[in-house]
Design an enzyme around this catalytic site. Structure first.
Site, mmCIF file in Angstrom:
data_model
loop_
_atom_site.group_PDB
_atom_site.id
_atom_site.type_symbol
_atom_site.label_atom_id
_atom_site.label_comp_id
_atom_site.label_asym_id
_atom_site.label_seq_id
_atom_site.Cartn_x
_atom_site.Cartn_y
_atom_site.Cartn_z
ATOM 1 N N CYS A 154 23.069 40.349 26.654
ATOM 2 C CA CYS A 154 23.008 39.378 27.767
ATOM 3 C C CYS A 154 24.185 38.409 27.690
ATOM 4 O O CYS A 154 24.794 38.070 28.713
ATOM 5 C CB CYS A 154 21.705 38.585 27.727
ATOM 6 N N CYS B 127 19.267 37.485 23.315
ATOM 7 C CA CYS B 127 19.783 38.815 23.673
ATOM 8 C C CYS B 127 21.309 38.877 23.585
ATOM 9 O O CYS B 127 22.007 38.273 24.399
ATOM 10 C CB CYS B 127 19.302 39.141 25.092
#
Length: 108
Positions: free
Chosen positions: A36, A33
């Protein structure tokens, strides 16, 4: 990662998050991600700024699916702010450090 950020797992989530005497901001993230990875330095900074008043924990989605499912996490990053074992605030997706701090301040 900051020394103030911990890793929560399926095995320790109950103890480290739900039973924590202080509020816990949990970052549900994935290695795959991009957002993230972008939010991680902000969480490190918040962990230092709120040391002693807030705990920050990271839960890796791929390795801790039981916890993610139990918390209703469907995308990454998802940030849940727990206080007294209950979710008090939720943020899904990328946000600024100021927005995260405002979320924390509302609960503290």
């Amino acid at each position: 990662m900051s020394e103030f950020v911990t890793h929560a797992t399926d095995a320790n989530f109950e103890h480290d998050v739900l039973q924590s005497p202080m509020p816990v901001l949990v970052d549900f993230w994935g290695e795959w991600c991009g957002p993230c990875k972008a939010i991680a330095p902000m969480l490190d900074q918040l962990a230092v700024a709120y040391a002693g008043r807030l705990k920050i924990a990271k839960v890796e989605l791929d390795k801790n699916q039981k916890t993610a499912i139990a918390c209703g996490v469907r995308s990454a990053p998802t940030l849940l702010l727990f206080k007294g074992g209950k979710v008090q605030a939720t943020q899904i997706g990328m946000v600024s450090k100021a927005q995260l701090a405002a979320m924390v301040d509302r609960v503290l």
